[in-house]
Motif scaffolding. Structure first.
Motif, PDB file in Angstrom:
ATOM      1  N   CYS A 361       2.786  15.257  20.156  1.00  0.00           N
ATOM      2  CA  CYS A 361       2.597  13.576  19.702  1.00  0.00           C
ATOM      3  C   CYS A 361       1.346  13.409  18.976  1.00  0.00           C
ATOM      4  N   HIS A 362       0.715  14.375  18.490  1.00  0.00           N
ATOM      5  CA  HIS A 362      -0.779  14.186  17.753  1.00  0.00           C
ATOM      6  C   HIS A 362      -0.531  13.378  16.633  1.00  0.00           C
ATOM      7  N   PHE A 363       0.363  13.929  15.811  1.00  0.00           N
ATOM      8  CA  PHE A 363       0.349  13.302  14.445  1.00  0.00           C
ATOM      9  C   PHE A 363       1.657  12.322  14.434  1.00  0.00           C
ATOM     10  N   PHE A 364       1.919  11.765  15.625  1.00  0.00           N
ATOM     11  CA  PHE A 364       2.992  10.479  15.543  1.00  0.00           C
ATOM     12  C   PHE A 364       2.175   9.196  14.839  1.00  0.00           C
ATOM     13  N   LYS A 365       3.094   8.618  13.828  1.00  0.00           N
ATOM     14  CA  LYS A 365       2.321   7.300  13.246  1.00  0.00           C
ATOM     15  C   LYS A 365       2.295   6.086  14.007  1.00  0.00           C
ATOM     16  N   LEU A 366       1.340   5.167  14.088  1.00  0.00           N
ATOM     17  CA  LEU A 366       1.243   4.102  14.722  1.00  0.00           C
ATOM     18  C   LEU A 366       0.385   3.077  14.166  1.00  0.00           C
ATOM     19  N   PRO A 367       0.379   1.861  14.460  1.00  0.00           N
ATOM     20  CA  PRO A 367      -0.683   0.896  13.859  1.00  0.00           C
ATOM     21  C   PRO A 367      -2.136   1.134  14.447  1.00  0.00           C
TER      22      PRO A 367
END
Length: 479
Positions: A361-367
């Motif tokens: 989950c480390h490189f999951f994009k979010l605002p």
């Protein structure tokens, strides 16, 4: 005014009348031919049926004499009765060509009927000799009737030979008449349709050309159509629309010029305000000052103070840098850890934090600044008011096509009305974080816009037990 509807109705009526007349003439001609043909066919069938009844009645009588049963007796009586009725019908077929033959045919039927009646009578009296004699006479007469039937049919063929020739000739004439009728009708309908379609399509072509000119921006060409139907009204309406569009576009151009100038003034004002804000504080100056304080504290052996100042500097740098861009969960967790270090220095043992993040989950994009406002809200409402403090747990994991982020505390819980207001997106009276100035409503709205879906958050809250906020983020953004 001759409307297009009336023109179409008139054209349909003319074509329908023409086709109906042709159809009626052809039906009448065919009916006459079929009627004559049926009359001749009925004559043949009547003669043939009479001959067949003659043979059948002899056979049924023979069957009755041999078996003496009730069923063949009834069959014989029925057939003999039919033969008598058929004899009466034959008299209607007489003409000058078959008069003699038909008279002989009629006499033979009478003779057969009389012989069969005598056979039936003597059979009842059990006089076998006379029964045999009269039965032979009746059988011979039936054979003569069969032979005469062929003569009668042959005579009928000769009598109506001219009629057959007339039918053949009439069929040829009908084919020719049908061809001529089809050709003349087709030409007439074509001319009518050509005139009708030309009256409709010519003004429509003019309207199409005018509409094309208007769509290309040419509003100067006037539309001139002289008809007495709806197209004339349409042309005048389009012409008026052309004038209105011309005037409207002129007004829009003037308003656009005014708005463009106004927008330029607004941009200049915004730029001036931004420069004013930037002149109030220089972030680099602030970061450099915090770094100097951290180094000075470190040199003075105040390590905890040094670490705290570094956390404040990193948190401030992350918040200022990331306000308008997206980031990864890894970077978001790093910023959150700096914030938690500051809070632990503030509350010491009163607050406990746990963070669990799955490796994928480390490189999951979010605002940016998604987690910190929720954690800060939990600290202010669930920990700060109570002397015993509390626990906050952050759990991030991947399930299927979604990333689930859970932020749980063991505080007093959120009232039901407040939960409903948050889920419905009502921003009134919401708390805005001290470190970011971002409220829960704004975070939720940013997530909904970022991922293109509304069902992004779930809130589970139990009074005096705690609150769990669950963010359900799709791995692939919709749209």
């Amino acid at each position: 005014m001759k409307t297009i509807r009336n023109k179409i109705i008139f054209l349909f009526a003319v074509i329908w009348i023409m086709i109906s007349l042709i159809w009626c003439l052809m039906i009448y001609s065919n009916q006459r031919t079929l009627q004559n043909y049926n009359e001749i066919l009925q004559r043949y069938l009547l003669i043939k049926e009479t001959s067949q009844l003659s043979q059948d009645s002899i056979n049924s009588l023979n069957h009755y004499i041999i078996n003496s049963a009730e069923e063949p007796k009834n069959e014989y009586l029925l057939l003999s009765e039919k033969l008598k009725k058929m004899q009466e019908k034959l008299n209607r077929l007489k003409n000058r060509n078959n008069f003699v033959t038909l008279m002989n045919f009629d006499n033979m039927i009478k003779s057969q009927l009389e012989s069969m009646e005598l056979v039936y009578l003597f059979f009842q009296k059990k006089n076998d000799t006379k029964v045999s004699f009269h039965f032979n006479e009746a059988a011979k007469t039936s054979m003569y009737i069969s032979e005469t039937t062929l003569l009668l049919i042959n005579g009928e063929l000769k009598t109506y030979e001219h009629f057959y020739r007339e039918i053949i000739q009439q069929s040829k004439h009908s084919v020719m008449l049908g061809f001529l009728t089809l050709a003349s009708t087709s030409i007439t309908i074509f001319l009518i349709f050509f005139k009708f379609s030309n009256d409709i399509t010519r003004p429509i072509v003019t309207l199409t050309h005018a509409a094309r000119e208007i769509s290309s921006g040419n509003f100067e060409q006037s539309i001139d159509i002289q008809t007495k139907d709806e197209i004339n009204f349409l042309a005048s309406t389009l012409n008026q629309m052309r004038v209105n569009l011309k005037n409207l576009i002129g007004e829009i151009q003037i308003k656009a010029k005014v708005e463009r100038e106004l927008q330029e003034h607004k941009l200049l004002l915004k730029e001036s305000e931004l420069k004013t804000l930037q002149s109030q504080i220089n972030p680099h100056f602030l970061f450099n000052t915090l770094n100097i304080l951290a180094k000075k504290a470190y040199l003075e052996n105040a390590k905890e103070t040094s670490d705290l100042i570094i956390s404040v500097s990193d948190l401030l740098r992350y918040n200022i840098k990331s306000m308008s861009i997206s980031t990864t969960i890894q970077n978001e967790i790093k910023g959150l850890e700096h914030y938690l270090i500051i809070q632990q220095a503030r509350f010491e043992e009163r607050v406990q934090f746990t963070i669990q993040v799955d490796g994928d989950c480390h490189f999951f994009k979010l605002p940016s600044l998604t987690l910190q406002p929720f954690v800060e809200n939990a600290i202010i409402h669930a920990i700060e008011p109570f002397a015993e403090g509390g626990n906050i747990a952050i759990r991030i994991q991947k399930q299927g096509l979604h990333i689930f982020i859970e932020i749980a505390d063991n505080g007093p819980g959120i009232p039901f009305d407040t939960v409903q207001s948050i889920l419905k997106g009502i921003p009134e009276n919401e708390y805005k974080g001290q470190s970011t100035g971002i409220g829960i409503y704004n975070v939720i709205r940013r997530l909904q816009l970022f991922y293109g879906k509304n069902d992004i958050i779930e809130i589970k809250s139990i009074a005096n037990q705690g609150t769990c906020i669950i963010l359900r983020l799709p791995i692939q953004k919709e749209g």
